[in-house]
Each structure stands twice: as structure tokens, then as C-alpha cells.
Motif scaffolding. Structure first.
Motif, PDB file in Angstrom:
ATOM      1  N   UNK A  77       2.240   9.985  14.402  1.00  0.00           N
ATOM      2  CA  UNK A  77       2.686  11.370  14.203  1.00  0.00           C
ATOM      3  C   UNK A  77       2.783  11.759  12.725  1.00  0.00           C
ATOM      4  N   UNK A  78       3.056  10.781  11.856  1.00  0.00           N
ATOM      5  CA  UNK A  78       3.148  11.053  10.427  1.00  0.00           C
ATOM      6  C   UNK A  78       1.763  11.207   9.808  1.00  0.00           C
ATOM      7  N   UNK A  79       0.800  10.509  10.378  1.00  0.00           N
ATOM      8  CA  UNK A  79      -0.574  10.578   9.878  1.00  0.00           C
ATOM      9  C   UNK A  79      -1.230  11.902  10.251  1.00  0.00           C
ATOM     10  N   UNK A  80      -1.042  12.308  11.511  1.00  0.00           N
ATOM     11  CA  UNK A  80      -1.711  13.517  12.000  1.00  0.00           C
ATOM     12  C   UNK A  80      -2.969  13.144  12.763  1.00  0.00           C
ATOM     13  N   UNK A  81      -4.073  13.836  12.511  1.00  0.00           N
ATOM     14  CA  UNK A  81      -5.342  13.575  13.183  1.00  0.00           C
ATOM     15  C   UNK A  81      -5.827  12.163  12.825  1.00  0.00           C
ATOM     16  N   UNK A 109       0.833  -1.201   0.000  1.00  0.00           N
ATOM     17  CA  UNK A 109       0.000   0.000   0.000  1.00  0.00           C
ATOM     18  C   UNK A 109       0.876   1.263   0.000  1.00  0.00           C
ATOM     19  N   UNK A 110       0.331   2.298  -0.611  1.00  0.00           N
ATOM     20  CA  UNK A 110       1.008   3.600  -0.633  1.00  0.00           C
ATOM     21  C   UNK A 110       0.160   4.614   0.120  1.00  0.00           C
ATOM     22  N   UNK A 111       0.733   5.194   1.169  1.00  0.00           N
ATOM     23  CA  UNK A 111       0.076   6.252   1.936  1.00  0.00           C
ATOM     24  C   UNK A 111       0.818   7.563   1.704  1.00  0.00           C
ATOM     25  N   UNK A 112       2.079   7.579   2.112  1.00  0.00           N
ATOM     26  CA  UNK A 112       3.010   8.675   1.836  1.00  0.00           C
ATOM     27  C   UNK A 112       4.397   8.068   1.883  1.00  0.00           C
ATOM     28  N   UNK A 113       5.379   8.761   1.367  1.00  0.00           N
ATOM     29  CA  UNK A 113       6.729   8.197   1.324  1.00  0.00           C
ATOM     30  C   UNK A 113       7.231   7.843   2.723  1.00  0.00           C
ATOM     31  N   UNK A 114       6.979   8.720   3.702  1.00  0.00           N
ATOM     32  CA  UNK A 114       7.488   8.471   5.053  1.00  0.00           C
ATOM     33  C   UNK A 114       6.743   7.312   5.724  1.00  0.00           C
ATOM     34  N   UNK A 115       5.438   7.265   5.554  1.00  0.00           N
ATOM     35  CA  UNK A 115       4.681   6.158   6.153  1.00  0.00           C
ATOM     36  C   UNK A 115       4.942   4.845   5.425  1.00  0.00           C
ATOM     37  N   UNK A 116       5.122   4.920   4.112  1.00  0.00           N
ATOM     38  CA  UNK A 116       5.444   3.713   3.345  1.00  0.00           C
ATOM     39  C   UNK A 116       6.730   3.069   3.862  1.00  0.00           C
ATOM     40  N   UNK A 117       7.701   3.893   4.224  1.00  0.00           N
ATOM     41  CA  UNK A 117       8.984   3.373   4.709  1.00  0.00           C
ATOM     42  C   UNK A 117       8.799   2.622   6.026  1.00  0.00           C
ATOM     43  N   UNK A 118       7.957   3.135   6.921  1.00  0.00           N
ATOM     44  CA  UNK A 118       7.685   2.463   8.194  1.00  0.00           C
ATOM     45  C   UNK A 118       7.000   1.123   7.956  1.00  0.00           C
ATOM     46  N   UNK A 119       6.004   1.118   7.075  1.00  0.00           N
ATOM     47  CA  UNK A 119       5.262  -0.113   6.790  1.00  0.00           C
ATOM     48  C   UNK A 119       6.166  -1.135   6.101  1.00  0.00           C
ATOM     49  N   UNK A 120       7.020  -0.666   5.192  1.00  0.00           N
ATOM     50  CA  UNK A 120       7.945  -1.576   4.505  1.00  0.00           C
ATOM     51  C   UNK A 120       8.889  -2.243   5.504  1.00  0.00           C
ATOM     52  N   UNK A 121       9.427  -1.472   6.435  1.00  0.00           N
ATOM     53  CA  UNK A 121      10.329  -2.041   7.442  1.00  0.00           C
ATOM     54  C   UNK A 121       9.597  -3.067   8.298  1.00  0.00           C
ATOM     55  N   UNK A 169      -9.409  11.145   7.397  1.00  0.00           N
ATOM     56  CA  UNK A 169      -9.211  10.094   6.395  1.00  0.00           C
ATOM     57  C   UNK A 169      -8.080  10.448   5.442  1.00  0.00           C
ATOM     58  N   UNK A 170      -7.418   9.421   4.952  1.00  0.00           N
ATOM     59  CA  UNK A 170      -6.392   9.567   3.915  1.00  0.00           C
ATOM     60  C   UNK A 170      -6.682   8.578   2.803  1.00  0.00           C
ATOM     61  N   UNK A 171      -6.308   8.939   1.581  1.00  0.00           N
ATOM     62  CA  UNK A 171      -6.455   8.029   0.454  1.00  0.00           C
ATOM     63  C   UNK A 171      -5.246   7.098   0.410  1.00  0.00           C
ATOM     64  N   UNK A 172      -5.523   5.796   0.365  1.00  0.00           N
ATOM     65  CA  UNK A 172      -4.480   4.770   0.310  1.00  0.00           C
ATOM     66  C   UNK A 172      -4.658   4.015  -0.998  1.00  0.00           C
ATOM     67  N   UNK A 173      -3.546   3.651  -1.618  1.00  0.00           N
ATOM     68  CA  UNK A 173      -3.585   3.045  -2.945  1.00  0.00           C
ATOM     69  C   UNK A 173      -2.710   1.800  -2.985  1.00  0.00           C
TER      70      UNK A 173
END
Length: 268
Positions: A243-247, A153-165, A251-255
Motif C-alpha cells: 500500500x505504501x508503494x502504490x502500483x 536501502x532507502x525507498x521512502x521514510x515510511x517504507x524504510x521503517x517497515x524494512x528496518x523493523x 518503478x521507484x528509485x532505490x538507493x
């Protein structure tokens, strides 16, 4: 009221492979049903364009019926099978969908009785040679086999890195071997089948933070880690992601990019 059939009696195994079905899903079935993204309508419309008439469709390894329900918007009869009774029991009733418990390698269909076979995110669990033999047997001449998987899944570059790890490092030793071979583009076509163009489709979901965490919790490796080490590995992931997500209520769009493999049985 529309009646939807759910058979929960599994056919007797016909081989050691069927008897040894690896059920990584029954315990997580309810979570899996709640926290999985939906397949795009455009995918089912594309598959419909390759099928002549309105023949029965077999959605193999249907899980919670997600793909079967999408197929039912384009076809009158969808027979959705899975080897896991727990998944079938939780599948949502849907007009035109008939649920049944059976392994992929031993479907209860007559020869040349199916016009389209779909396999969503499940090819890596099959005995491929035996499944392909059944595909060739039950598919009508000119019938279509469509298999797909989806990437990270792709959320944002910074969150993607956390999920990948988390996926590749924290859970490295807890993924079933089969789950590491999910990309359908790595699999050969059935013998004699002709490839059909496979466009790129994307799954998308507008989720709150808790839904993303539910999705990560639905992974079989997350549960296996918990059972082996007696703590929830997502606690640290949540602390890193929030903290990267915020509130958390925002909602955020995930792909998710999809991989598609479509082929057609010869007419003669």
C-alpha cells in the motif's frame, strides 16, 4: 567468441578455518544473482585512478561476479575468486574476467603479482589476519586494497521503517554473527598500509515492487527464518509495503549508501 575461464575445483583446505567455510550463499545463489543492485561505474573509475599501469586485479569473494564485471570496464585482467562454487557457476561470463573457486585466505597467486585487490561486501567473512598476510604477499609495491560495504536501502521514510523493523526485529535471531559486522570502516588497515581518501558513493536501482521483494528474499537471514519456522516472513512485509508503494508495476528509485576503505601498500 570471448572465452572466459571458470575453475570449479576448489583447492584443498590448508587449515581448519578453510575447511569450516560457512557457506550461507550456495542455496540462495540464483536469487542473489537476480536481485542485487549494481555498483556505480564511478567507483571503478576512481579505483582506476589510483593504480599505475594495467596490472592484474584480484576481486576476492566475488560472489556472482558483480564487482568483477565492473572492474573489467577499467582493467584488462580481473581474476575473480570465491569460496562458493555455486556462486561462481552462476557468475556471468565477461571479457577479461577469469573466475576461480578458492578461499580468500589461500589465493593461487605469485608474490607481488597483483596491482589491485577488491573486496565487495565480504570482509566480515574472512580470517582477517590470514587474509591481510596474503594481501601483503601478492600485492605489488604501491598496489591498492579497496574494500567496501553498503548500508540499508532507502525507498521512502515510511517504507524504510517497515524494512528496518523486518531486518532488525523479525530477523534478529537469524543473521549470522559475521553479517552484523559488515561495515568495512570498522576494520583496521593492513600493517604499514597508507589510507587513501574514500569518497561517498551510492548504489542506485530503478526497481518494481517485485524486485524489492526479491532483494529482501535474497537475504541469508530470510532463508534461515523460513527453514526454522516453516513459513515465509516476507508475507507480512509485502502486505505492509505494497500500500505504501502504490502500483506494483510502477518503478521507484532505490538507493544504498556505500562505505569504502582504500589503502596502498608501501613502495619500499
Amino acid at each position: 567468441m570471448t572465452m572466459v575461464s571458470k575453475s570449479v575445483t576448489q583447492a584443498a583446505p590448508t587449515s581448519p578455518n578453510e575447511a569450516a567455510f560457512k557457506d550461507f550463499f550456495s542455496e540462495q545463489a540464483a536469487v542473489y544473482q537476480q536481485f542485487r543492485p549494481q555498483y556505480p561505474a564511478a567507483l571503478f573509475e576512481y579505483l582506476r585512478s589510483w593504480v599505475t599501469g594495467d596490472p592484474p586485479v584480484w576481486d576476492c569473494a566475488t560472489g556472482n561476479g558483480q564487482a568483477a564485471q565492473g572492474l573489467a570496464t577499467c582493467f584488462s585482467t580481473v581474476i575473480a575468486t570465491d569460496a562458493s562454487a555455486a556462486q561462481i557457476n552462476l557468475a556471468k561470463a565477461c571479457a577479461g574476467v577469469i573466475y576461480q573457486v578458492c578461499p580468500a585466505e589461500h589465493p593461487p597467486f605469485r608474490d607481488q603479482s597483483i596491482g589491485l585487490i577488491t573486496v565487495a561486501e565480504a570482509m566480515h567473512w574472512f580470517d582477517l589476519l590470514r587474509f591481510y598476510a596474503e594481501v601483503a604477499r601478492v600485492l605489488q609495491p604501491g598496489g591498492v586494497l579497496a574494500c567496501w560495504s553498503y548500508g540499508h536501502c532507502h525507498v521512502s521514510d515510511t517504507m524504510d521503517a517497515v524494512i528496518h523493523t523486518y531486518r532488525q526485529t523479525t530477523l534478529q535471531d537469524y543473521w549470522p554473527t559475521e553479517a552484523k559486522q559488515a561495515d568495512v570502516t570498522h576494520y583496521p588497515l593492513p600493517s604499514g598500509f597508507e589510507a587513501i581518501p574514500s569518497p561517498t558513493f551510492y548504489m542506485q536501482a530503478e526497481w518494481r515492487f517485485e524486485q524489492l521483494m526479491g532483494y529482501l528474499y535474497s537475504w541469508s537471514a530470510t532463508r534461515r527464518y523460513q527453514l526454522a519456522r516453516h513459513h515465509n516472513p516476507l508475507d507480512a512485509v509485502e502486505q505492509a509495503l505494497l500500500p505504501l508503494w502504490g502500483d506494483a508495476h510502477q518503478s521507484r528509485m532505490i538507493q544504498w549508501p556505500m562505505q569504502l576503505r582504500i589503502s596502498k601498500k608501501p613502495v619500499h
